[in-house]
Design a protein around this motif. Structure first.
Motif, PDB file in Angstrom:
ATOM      1  N   ASN B  24       0.569  -1.366  -0.047  1.00  0.00           N
ATOM      2  CA  ASN B  24       0.219   0.064   0.067  1.00  0.00           C
ATOM      3  C   ASN B  24       0.733   1.427  -0.075  1.00  0.00           C
ATOM      4  N   CYS B  25       1.970   1.384   0.505  1.00  0.00           N
ATOM      5  CA  CYS B  25       2.951   2.427   0.765  1.00  0.00           C
ATOM      6  C   CYS B  25       4.264   2.035   0.385  1.00  0.00           C
ATOM      7  N   ASP B  26       5.090   2.868  -0.405  1.00  0.00           N
ATOM      8  CA  ASP B  26       6.462   2.408  -0.434  1.00  0.00           C
ATOM      9  C   ASP B  26       7.335   2.942   0.471  1.00  0.00           C
ATOM     10  N   ASP B  27       6.784   3.538   1.625  1.00  0.00           N
ATOM     11  CA  ASP B  27       8.012   4.088   2.709  1.00  0.00           C
ATOM     12  C   ASP B  27       7.921   3.105   3.827  1.00  0.00           C
ATOM     13  N   GLU B  28       7.349   1.777   3.461  1.00  0.00           N
ATOM     14  CA  GLU B  28       7.358   1.003   4.531  1.00  0.00           C
ATOM     15  C   GLU B  28       8.310  -0.571   4.040  1.00  0.00           C
ATOM     16  N   ILE B  29       9.001  -0.981   4.617  1.00  0.00           N
ATOM     17  CA  ILE B  29       9.648  -2.050   4.178  1.00  0.00           C
ATOM     18  C   ILE B  29       9.612  -3.121   5.224  1.00  0.00           C
ATOM     19  N   HIS B  50      21.186   3.575  12.983  1.00  0.00           N
ATOM     20  CA  HIS B  50      21.198   4.257  14.091  1.00  0.00           C
ATOM     21  C   HIS B  50      19.700   4.535  14.734  1.00  0.00           C
ATOM     22  N   SER B  51      18.956   3.799  14.506  1.00  0.00           N
ATOM     23  CA  SER B  51      17.479   4.111  14.940  1.00  0.00           C
ATOM     24  C   SER B  51      17.195   3.163  16.353  1.00  0.00           C
ATOM     25  N   GLY B  73      14.570   4.659   9.560  1.00  0.00           N
ATOM     26  CA  GLY B  73      15.759   4.769   8.384  1.00  0.00           C
ATOM     27  C   GLY B  73      15.707   6.466   7.826  1.00  0.00           C
ATOM     28  N   ILE B  74      16.280   7.337   8.859  1.00  0.00           N
ATOM     29  CA  ILE B  74      15.871   8.659   8.392  1.00  0.00           C
ATOM     30  C   ILE B  74      16.333   9.074   7.073  1.00  0.00           C
ATOM     31  N   LYS B  75      17.678   8.702   6.584  1.00  0.00           N
ATOM     32  CA  LYS B  75      18.258   9.134   5.483  1.00  0.00           C
ATOM     33  C   LYS B  75      17.422   8.589   4.244  1.00  0.00           C
ATOM     34  N   TYR B  76      16.789   7.470   4.545  1.00  0.00           N
ATOM     35  CA  TYR B  76      16.062   7.000   3.082  1.00  0.00           C
ATOM     36  C   TYR B  76      14.788   7.067   3.201  1.00  0.00           C
TER      37      TYR B  76
END
Ligand code: SF4
Lengths: 172, 522
Positions: B24-29, B50-51, B73-76
């Motif tokens: 449904n959403c590409d910001d969750e792996i 570093h999370s 993953g902040i930078k991603y």
């Protein structure tokens, strides 16, 4: 003039910039409140506030009723730190199971006559938390409740108005 | 390293493990692990990204339990979830809390709500279902849960004992002297300094996650506004965000902007209230009165903009119910400078009082390392040098608005105060900028089709990240809703910040964190 005086005067001069609260109404309500507190409670009506599982917004509005704009204490209504010198217990929240004992103990520690006021929809009957496995379903399932102030949360003006209503009915 | 490289690395090492984005959403792996490899994968992500553990929770699926552990993953700009399935007849897993301390509270939560044992975690005491009232063996988030017939005086909670010559304990609460939520604080002191503080919470537990189950999305939205009242907008937005992600619903830009403006107003009234609260707790009453006037002004502004002092009833699936039209825009542009002028006075009063500064400077220090270990985030985290702010790092509503998180290094009361001062001004600024970007458009998208699925909604509320992981089932009802209010993680920060301080400074330290009882207790 000291810096502090300057700031004080400028704060007073500014008044309220967004006029959604009518200050003269608050004054009028307050004077009624004061009259009732004078008549029935020897000039000071003392309230002990207690949270039995509120979301915190009801507390925020009770605190707001004490801010310099409403300032209920000038009308003789004080929020006290102990049930030992409270005329009324003001209860918020649907009574989480973890708070039932504390609620009973707080009530027991009050001198008579004991008024209990519930504030906010969830203190009435559990409100939005009704039916949960961990709430008692409102204060009245545990204590005799004198009056209820509805709202989610009630605004400071509504709180003032409800207190006036309560004290007007008070003949004890 | 690109995140794909990271995933490839994982995949090469563990070829049998499924890795893929949420459909449904590409910001969750999602990384589908086995119980054997779960800890290794979590540790790898924790170190690589570093999370801290952002949230860890279980779900009762018909044939088994599933446990999720998530990292940011902040930078991603991606969220990584490691999952494992656990058989119902052996409800246990090997705890990761010894390697990643920020998993500890989540372990305890999973144990008390699901009865799944985190093996190897030395502290599995209950958090919310107090031993005194709740019998053993009743796990509310299991689907076949039946509430106990009787609750009442039962067991006892074991506090950490500090022993030795001259050590004594000071218990405080759950009912406090002020108008405030309930919590129990147990101080162990040697003379004046605090050597241990144990915070016991859960007193306002209302069973919200269970209550959410079986509710329609609209009902759940109403509940979310009552999870933590002073952050009701952040909570309802996070819930909407999750649902909108599941539905694949793109909300109009204007709706996003209105949400961002209101979230900033929520931040402003709370920050100024806390600034006043810090002044109150050192007995400095004039600035605290001024702060409460500013707070009241913002509440009244909220009424004029939305009809509700706490911004309830504004968020809806697909956008917002209330527009900020030209009149309201003019009102905001008029009032904000006045609010800022008053705020400037407040700032000046505080910064020109050396006795005030003396009380807050170096008081209640939370070291960066400690904050990292516990996963402290939000205002408290940024004051200790952790530069995570979801507005910057992940949230679409703030894209294209020049913005950088406010941070400090010292981690004391002064640093938390300063972060609030800076963020208050920054919020006013952001609102003005966002107003300038708004174009005439609809404020909600009403045509969308229902979908089942799951997603994470996230918002940087004024205390820190508010997370809602939601699963909607075929019946269009909430199957599981995991809520993480930033307070839940940050209370641990407070218990370390007060060490070596004296009890009279505790209210001050506490106020500088100002965490939500209701948001923690759920
Ligand atoms: S009545 Fe509403 S505002 Fe008050 S505590 Fe209950 S949920 Fe919160």
């Amino acid at each position: 003039m000291s810096a502090l005086d300057k700031i004080l005067i400028s704060s007073i001069k500014k008044g309220i910039v967004t006029a959604s609260v009518d200050l003269s109404k608050i004054e009028a309500l307050g004077l009624e409140l004061k009259e009732m507190a004078n008549k029935h409670f020897g000039r000071s009506f003392n309230i002990r506030e207690m949270d039995t599982g509120s979301c915190g917004a009801c507390e925020a509005e009770i605190i707001a009723a004490n801010n310099p704009i409403y300032d209920v204490s000038r009308f003789g209504v004080n929020f006290v730190a102990s049930p030992r010198h409270a005329d009324a217990l003001l209860v918020t929240g649907p009574v989480s199971k973890n708070m039932a004992l504390a609620l009973k103990k707080t009530y027991a520690a009050m001198p008579g006559p004991k008024l209990v006021i519930t504030l906010g929809n969830c203190a009435l009957d559990g409100g939005i938390f009704k039916g949960s496995y961990y709430t008692e379903g409102g204060v009245s399932s545990i204590l005799p409740v004198t009056t209820h102030i509805p709202g989610c949360p009630p605004t400071p003006t509504e709180i003032l108005r409800a207190l006036v209503g309560l004290l007007k009915c008070f003949t004890g | 390293m690109e995140y794909q490289t990271l995933l490839e690395k994982i995949q090469n090492k563990h070829p049998s493990i499924l890795v893929g984005a949420n459909e449904n959403c590409d910001d969750e792996i999602y990384i589908k692990s086995t119980p054997e490899k779960f800890n290794e994968l979590c540790l790898a992500l924790h170190e690589e990204l570093h999370s801290p553990v952002m949230s860890m929770f279980a779900q009762d699926l018909e044939s088994h339990f599933r446990v999720y552990c998530s990292f940011l993953g902040i930078k991603y700009k991606k969220w990584f979830f490691v999952t494992m399935d656990i058989a119902k007849d052996t409800p246990q897993f090997k705890s990761i809390a010894k390697e990643i301390y920020s998993a500890n509270l989540f372990d305890r939560e999973i144990k008390e709500l699901f009865g799944i044992e985190p093996l190897g975690n030395p502290d599995t005491r209950r958090l919310r279902l107090h031993d005194e009232v709740w019998p053993n063996g009743f796990f509310p988030l299991r689907k076949n849960f039946v509430p106990p017939k009787e609750t009442g005086t039962l067991g006892e909670y074991k506090f950490t004992k500090v022993e030795g010559d001259g050590i004594f304990e000071v218990p405080v609460g759950p009912v406090h002297a002020g108008i405030i939520g309930p919590g129990h604080f147990r101080f162990s002191v040697a003379g004046e300094p605090i050597i241990n503080l144990e915070i016991r919470l859960g007193f306002t537990h209302r069973g919200i996650e269970k209550l959410m189950e079986g509710k329609t999305v609209e009902e759940a939205l109403q509940i979310s506004e009552c999870v933590s009242g002073d952050a009701s907008f952040a909570h309802s937005w996070a819930l909407c965000h999750a649902i909108e992600k599941i539905y694949g619903l793109k909300i109009p830009e204007r709706a996003s902007y209105i949400r961002a403006i209101l979230l900033e107003l929520e931040r402003m009234y709370n920050h100024v209230s806390d600034i006043g609260g810090i002044a109150t707790d050192v007995g400095f009453s004039h600035p605290s009165a001024l702060a409460s006037i500013i707070k009241e002004l913002i509440h009244q502004l909220n009424i004029q903009l939305t009809g509700h002092r706490f911004l309830k009833g504004v968020n809806m699936i697909g956008g917002v119910t209330k527009d900020i039209d030209e009149n309201k825009k003019a009102l905001l542009l008029n009032v904000l400078p006045i609010i800022l002028r008053d705020f400037n006075e407040l700032k000046q009063i505080l910064s020109s009082s050396t006795s005030f500064l003396d009380r807050v400077d170096t008081t209640g220090m939370l070291k960066k390392k400690t904050a990292e270990d516990f996963g402290v985030l939000g205002v408290a985290g940024r004051a200790s040098g952790i530069a995570i702010d979801l507005r910057k790092n992940a949230h679409p509503a703030y894209v294209g608005v020049d913005f950088s998180p406010q941070t400090a290094e010292t981690g004391d009361v002064l640093a938390r105060l300063n972060i609030r001062i800076q963020e208050f001004e920054q919020s006013a600024n952001l609102i003005q900028k966002i107003l300038g970007k708004m174009t005439p458009q609809s404020i909600n998208e009403k045509s969308f089709s229902f979908k089942e699925g799951f997603a994470l909604g996230y918002v940087e509320g004024w205390r820190g990240p508010v997370l809602y992981w939601i699963n909607i089932n075929k019946e269009r009802k909430i199957e599981r809703c995991k809520i993480v209010d930033p307070s839940f993680r940050n209370w641990q920060g407070l218990s370390y910040a007060v060490i070596e301080n004296i009890i009279p400074d505790f209210p001050l330290c506490n106020k500088s964190f100002n965490l939500s009882y209701a948001g923690t207790d759920l």
